[in-house]
Design a protein around this motif. Structure first.
Motif, PDB file in Angstrom:
ATOM      1  N   GLU A 137      84.935  23.793 -14.733  1.00 14.14           N
ATOM      2  CA  GLU A 137      85.667  22.582 -15.101  1.00 14.14           C
ATOM      3  C   GLU A 137      85.560  22.245 -16.585  1.00 14.14           C
ATOM      4  O   GLU A 137      86.528  21.792 -17.189  1.00 14.14           O
ATOM      5  N   ASP A 138      84.392  22.451 -17.185  1.00  8.42           N
ATOM      6  CA  ASP A 138      84.238  22.127 -18.603  1.00  8.42           C
ATOM      7  C   ASP A 138      85.186  22.959 -19.462  1.00  8.42           C
ATOM      8  O   ASP A 138      85.864  22.432 -20.354  1.00  8.42           O
ATOM      9  N   THR A 141      88.770  21.878 -18.831  1.00  6.95           N
ATOM     10  CA  THR A 141      89.022  20.568 -19.437  1.00  6.95           C
ATOM     11  C   THR A 141      89.267  20.695 -20.927  1.00  6.95           C
ATOM     12  O   THR A 141      90.207  20.098 -21.481  1.00  6.95           O
ATOM     13  N   SER A 145      92.821  19.838 -22.792  1.00  7.64           N
ATOM     14  CA  SER A 145      92.845  18.871 -23.897  1.00  7.64           C
ATOM     15  C   SER A 145      93.482  19.484 -25.133  1.00  7.64           C
ATOM     16  O   SER A 145      94.284  18.844 -25.820  1.00  7.64           O
ATOM     17  N   GLY A 151      93.852  12.250 -23.114  1.00  5.48           N
ATOM     18  CA  GLY A 151      92.657  11.584 -22.616  1.00  5.48           C
ATOM     19  C   GLY A 151      91.729  12.520 -21.861  1.00  5.48           C
ATOM     20  O   GLY A 151      92.184  13.341 -21.057  1.00  5.48           O
ATOM     21  N   PRO A 152      90.424  12.407 -22.101  1.00  2.91           N
ATOM     22  CA  PRO A 152      89.458  13.289 -21.439  1.00  2.91           C
ATOM     23  C   PRO A 152      89.394  13.091 -19.931  1.00  2.91           C
ATOM     24  O   PRO A 152      89.118  14.041 -19.191  1.00  2.91           O
ATOM     25  N   VAL A 153      89.653  11.871 -19.457  1.00  2.00           N
ATOM     26  CA  VAL A 153      89.602  11.628 -18.019  1.00  2.00           C
ATOM     27  C   VAL A 153      90.728  12.385 -17.307  1.00  2.00           C
ATOM     28  O   VAL A 153      90.515  13.057 -16.297  1.00  2.00           O
ATOM     29  N   ARG A 154      91.940  12.282 -17.838  1.00  2.95           N
ATOM     30  CA  ARG A 154      93.072  12.983 -17.218  1.00  2.95           C
ATOM     31  C   ARG A 154      92.870  14.497 -17.268  1.00  2.95           C
ATOM     32  O   ARG A 154      93.154  15.193 -16.288  1.00  2.95           O
ATOM     33  N   ARG A 156      90.039  16.151 -17.336  1.00  3.59           N
ATOM     34  CA  ARG A 156      88.999  16.541 -16.376  1.00  3.59           C
ATOM     35  C   ARG A 156      89.491  16.401 -14.942  1.00  3.59           C
ATOM     36  O   ARG A 156      89.188  17.234 -14.090  1.00  3.59           O
ATOM     37  N   LEU A 157      90.256  15.347 -14.664  1.00  2.00           N
ATOM     38  CA  LEU A 157      90.817  15.194 -13.328  1.00  2.00           C
ATOM     39  C   LEU A 157      91.746  16.356 -12.981  1.00  2.00           C
ATOM     40  O   LEU A 157      91.740  16.870 -11.861  1.00  2.00           O
TER      41      LEU A 157
END
Length: 200
Positions: A137-138, A141, A145, A151-154, A156-157
């Motif tokens: 995931e990292d 993500t 990005s 946005g980091p949340v979107r 990562r989601l």
């Protein structure tokens, strides 16, 4: 001198890869033949003709050894995502990379199907599989990005939803009609999840 060192390093890496693969194949074979609970690390090491200490240099547990194929595919998946065109939209990038990596499993390999069913029966294997999938995931993500996901949340989601979709597809596949290509299950899962990540 440096050329000789490169050759030596390349040979060592190939030998390590061969040992890791041999341990993985031994773990899968023994678990299918005898059941996971009856398989020990010592038995896997013996079957691969290496020492118990050598096993520990490559894997932390028999579960990790058995699911090494999943880990290898996850690494290939991240490489495939990074190789996609920079102007391609994020979710299509993920989908295309998944199709590229997983299409080789489209022939209902009996050994792989047996391994998937083992995972479904054993909580320890299921937990290891979750760990294997989420470990990517990292990297995903960061890649999303860099491709403009806001946005980091979107980002990562999106990465987490993608990895979960793949894992669900793998777990659902053995129940599908004989002969159904695995890649069709992948596409179905990703298309369903991707509805929530359509570009606006």
């Amino acid at each position: 001198m440096s050329s000789g060192n490169s050759v030596g390093t390349g040979l060592r890496e190939r030998k390590k890869a061969a040992t890791r693969q041999a341990l993985h194949e031994a773990a899968v074979r023994l678990a299918i033949e005898h059941g996971l609970d009856r398989v020990t690390v010592e038995a896997i090491a013996d079957a691969a003709e290496v020492s118990r200490r050598t096993f520990s240099n490559y894997f932390a547990s028999k579960e990790e050894a058995l699911l090494y194929g999943d880990h290898a595919r996850m690494c290939l998946l991240l490489e495939a995502v990074r190789a996609r065109p920079a102007d391609e939209a994020p979710w299509p990038v993920l989908t295309a990379a998944a199709v590229e990596v997983f299409q080789v499993l489209g022939t209902r390999d009996p050994k792989w199907i047996a391994q998937v069913r083992l995972v479904r029966r054993h909580p320890a294997l299921a937990a290891q599989q979750v760990t294997t999938y989420t470990s990517m995931e990292d990297g995903l993500t960061a890649e999303l990005s860099a491709r403009g996901v806001t946005g980091p949340v979107r980002a990562r989601l999106m990465a987490a939803a993608f990895m979960t979709s793949l894992r669900v597809a793998v777990q659902a596949y053995p129940d599908r009609t004989e002969g159904a290509p695995f890649i069709d299950v992948i596409r179905e899962a990703l298309a369903t999840t991707g509805e929530g990540f359509r570009e606006r």
